[in-house]
Design a protein around this motif. Structure first.
Motif, PDB file in Angstrom:
ATOM      1  N   ASP A   1       0.832  -1.190   0.000  1.00 56.98           N
ATOM      2  CA  ASP A   1       0.000   0.000   0.000  1.00 56.98           C
ATOM      3  C   ASP A   1       0.873   1.247   0.000  1.00 56.98           C
ATOM      4  O   ASP A   1       2.098   1.173   0.098  1.00 56.98           O
ATOM      5  CB  ASP A   1      -0.955   0.012   1.198  1.00 56.98           C
ATOM      6  CG  ASP A   1      -0.249   0.203   2.543  1.00 56.98           C
ATOM      7  OD1 ASP A   1       1.006   0.147   2.596  1.00 56.98           O
ATOM      8  OD2 ASP A   1      -0.949   0.407   3.549  1.00 56.98           O
ATOM      9  N   ALA A   2       0.220   2.386  -0.136  1.00 56.44           N
ATOM     10  CA  ALA A   2       0.844   3.689   0.087  1.00 56.44           C
ATOM     11  C   ALA A   2       0.051   4.371   1.183  1.00 56.44           C
ATOM     12  O   ALA A   2      -1.178   4.242   1.233  1.00 56.44           O
ATOM     13  CB  ALA A   2       0.843   4.531  -1.187  1.00 56.44           C
ATOM     14  N   VAL A   3       0.743   5.076   2.074  1.00 57.85           N
ATOM     15  CA  VAL A   3       0.070   5.683   3.219  1.00 57.85           C
ATOM     16  C   VAL A   3       0.173   7.198   3.152  1.00 57.85           C
ATOM     17  O   VAL A   3       1.139   7.756   2.616  1.00 57.85           O
ATOM     18  CB  VAL A   3       0.636   5.169   4.550  1.00 57.85           C
ATOM     19  CG1 VAL A   3       0.379   3.679   4.695  1.00 57.85           C
ATOM     20  CG2 VAL A   3       2.127   5.465   4.679  1.00 57.85           C
ATOM     21  N   ALA A   4      -0.856   7.855   3.692  1.00 60.51           N
ATOM     22  CA  ALA A   4      -0.902   9.310   3.734  1.00 60.51           C
ATOM     23  C   ALA A   4      -0.645   9.780   5.166  1.00 60.51           C
ATOM     24  O   ALA A   4      -1.150   9.190   6.119  1.00 60.51           O
ATOM     25  CB  ALA A   4      -2.249   9.815   3.259  1.00 60.51           C
ATOM     26  N   VAL A   5       0.134  10.853   5.288  1.00 66.04           N
ATOM     27  CA  VAL A   5       0.346  11.506   6.576  1.00 66.04           C
ATOM     28  C   VAL A   5       0.157  12.998   6.393  1.00 66.04           C
ATOM     29  O   VAL A   5       0.315  13.523   5.289  1.00 66.04           O
ATOM     30  CB  VAL A   5       1.770  11.211   7.146  1.00 66.04           C
ATOM     31  CG1 VAL A   5       1.954   9.735   7.400  1.00 66.04           C
ATOM     32  CG2 VAL A   5       2.843  11.745   6.207  1.00 66.04           C
TER      33      VAL A   5
END
Length: 314
Positions: free
Chosen positions: A307-311
């Motif tokens: 996955d790719a994660v957002a912060v």
């Protein structure tokens, strides 16, 4: 599709400001953004590495496994593969305002330019003929620049009037940056004043400024370093550096404050998250940063999830 040979040259133009990769300002508010998914699921076995965002709320993520490109809608988290890869890696990538995706080709020693709407290859460039690891790319107003973690050079694709060139130029790196074992030059960004480039060396954690002739100067980080330094992203005088943590298991998004020339920098903070699993690169959309989890320390299989994660932008 074009295939071209490399041609030696020196850096002849002054670098200018980066083309924004987050797309037009649009009407998305921070309140709307909080409703966007905090994670972008990717196909099992995808092996993500590079990410680019824009134009608009769309992320483009490349596969180390076969070079495919996945387009995700940041508003829904859903997406699809728009470009089936050639069987060689897709690593660092950037989009421009014309809807073109510039892709570093890793061990293939090449670069591709892909239409973000259709997934078609607009141009292909063979940058190196021997062993190479074309790792990352940055766009300035006049060119696309690619790092090579194996060879002490930068590759430049001039973009006169935005047109794709017939050939590429090779810029030899000299000065403070010397290559050793492992991954050398990796992430790349412009200096805040637009007159040079910044390159992180993964195996030493050092940051360098690259001048017009290709001569490098080590950036003074006042005793700090960027261990396992990977992707870079500049916003104003703030540099975001991904420390992937592949050797020390301490993945971080490191925030640095630079002077205008990019010769002096100070680490402001390191952001760590249990959601980080060896992130490699970073891209911005509004007040968020998105990082693909490359999971380099996890054995890849066709069933391995990614996955790719957002912060929130620090």
């Amino acid at each position: 599709m074009r295939s071209i040979r490399i041609s030696g040259a020196t850096l002849l133009v002054t670098l200018v400001s980066v083309i924004a990769s987050g797309g037009p300002a649009g009407a998305t508010s921070d309140r709307q953004l909080t409703k966007y998914p905090a994670s972008l699921p990717l196909p099992n076995g995808f092996q993500p590495e590079g990410i680019a965002i824009g134009p608009g709320p769309y992320a483009f993520i490349g596969s180390m496994a076969d070079g495919s490109v996945y387009r995700a809608d940041l508003r829904t988290g859903r997406g699809t593969i728009i470009h089936q890869g050639p069987g060689t890696p897709a690593l660092g990538m950037k989009t421009d305002e014309r809807g073109r995706l510039f892709v570093a080709g890793g061990t293939a020693g090449d670069a591709r330019v892909i239409d973000t709407r259709t997934g078609d290859v607009l141009a292909a460039y063979q940058l190196a003929t021997g062993p190479a690891f074309v790792n990352d790319v940055i766009l300035t107003r006049g060119a696309a620049w690619f790092t090579d973690s194996t060879n002490p050079v930068l590759y430049k694709l001039p973009l006169p009037g935005g047109r794709l060139p017939a050939g590429a130029e090779e810029i030899r790196l000299t000065g403070d940056l010397t290559y050793g074992k492992g991954f050398n030059a990796n992430g790349i960004a412009p200096t805040p004043d637009g007159r040079g480039l910044l390159v992180v060396q993964s195996n030493t954690g050092r940051l360098f400024r690259v001048g017009p002739s290709g001569r490098t100067r080590r950036v003074d980080l006042h005793g700090e370093s960027l261990p396992d330094g990977d992707g870079l992203l500049l916003r104003g005088k703030t540099l975001f550096a991904v420390e992937n943590g592949v050797t020390n298991r301490r993945s971080a998004l490191t925030v640095l404050r630079l002077d205008a020339a990019g010769t002096d920098g100070r680490v402001v903070r390191r952001v760590r998250s249990p959601r980080f699993d060896i992130p490699a690169t970073v891209a911005a959309f509004k007040s968020r940063l998105y990082l693909p989890n490359a999971r380099f320390t996890t054995k890849p299989t066709p069933a391995t999830p990614y996955d790719a994660v957002a912060v929130a932008r620090p």
